[in-house]
Write a protein that holds these residues in place. Structure first.
Motif, mmCIF file in Angstrom:
data_model
loop_
_atom_site.group_PDB
_atom_site.id
_atom_site.type_symbol
_atom_site.label_atom_id
_atom_site.label_comp_id
_atom_site.label_asym_id
_atom_site.label_seq_id
_atom_site.Cartn_x
_atom_site.Cartn_y
_atom_site.Cartn_z
ATOM 1 N N GLN A 1 0.833 -1.194 0.000
ATOM 2 C CA GLN A 1 0.000 0.000 0.000
ATOM 3 C C GLN A 1 0.870 1.248 0.000
ATOM 4 N N VAL A 2 0.387 2.247 -0.727
ATOM 5 C CA VAL A 2 1.073 3.535 -0.802
ATOM 6 C C VAL A 2 0.051 4.622 -0.521
ATOM 7 N N GLN A 3 0.450 5.593 0.273
ATOM 8 C CA GLN A 3 -0.425 6.715 0.588
ATOM 9 C C GLN A 3 0.254 8.017 0.186
ATOM 10 N N LEU A 4 -0.569 8.965 -0.256
ATOM 11 C CA LEU A 4 -0.094 10.310 -0.575
ATOM 12 C C LEU A 4 -0.773 11.291 0.367
ATOM 13 N N VAL A 5 0.008 12.190 0.922
ATOM 14 C CA VAL A 5 -0.530 13.224 1.798
ATOM 15 C C VAL A 5 -0.152 14.585 1.237
ATOM 16 N N GLU A 6 -1.183 15.375 0.948
ATOM 17 C CA GLU A 6 -0.982 16.695 0.370
ATOM 18 C C GLU A 6 -1.079 17.766 1.447
#
Length: 124
Positions: A1-6
């Motif tokens: 799993q990969v998450q992006l946080v802006e």
């Protein structure tokens, strides 16, 4: 799993500047393309800027000369520096990354991931 946080969105006056950041975490071997998209109310999502793993960039005509995309591979982060902002830049901005999750040549090792979106409002 990969998450992006802006981060980095907000309210700014016309002519002002903002810097968006998008950091990736999780099962990352390498990150290929990185990009920023935006979606204004009642409109389709559109590409704003993109950068390849080699550093090549491309921009929407509407932002050329005003926005700059960059990346920090050590931090798995992409940035969007937005200058001379206009009311028509108002939108939710999303980052997108194409991630290689493993060096093992598996069919499912490439993953397209999107951030949650950050609102940019340009108004006086």
């Amino acid at each position: 799993q990969v998450q992006l946080v802006e981060s980095g969105g907000g309210l700014v006056q016309p002519g002002g500047s903002l810097r968006l950041s998008c950091a990736a975490s999780g099962s990352i071997f390498s990150i290929n393309a990185m990009g920023w998209y935006r979606q204004a109310p009642g409109k389709q999502r559109e590409l704003v800027a993109a950068i390849t793993s080699g550093g090549s960039t491309n921009y929407a005509d509407s932002v050329k000369g005003r926005f700059t995309i960059s990346r920090d591979n050590a931090k798995n982060t992409v940035y969007l520096q937005m200058n001379s902002l206009k009311p028509e830049d108002t939108a939710v901005y999303y980052c997108r990354m194409v991630v290689t999750t493993t060096p093992i040549p598996r069919e499912d090792r490439y993953l397209e991931v999107w951030g949650q979106g950050t609102l940019v409002t340009v108004s006086s």
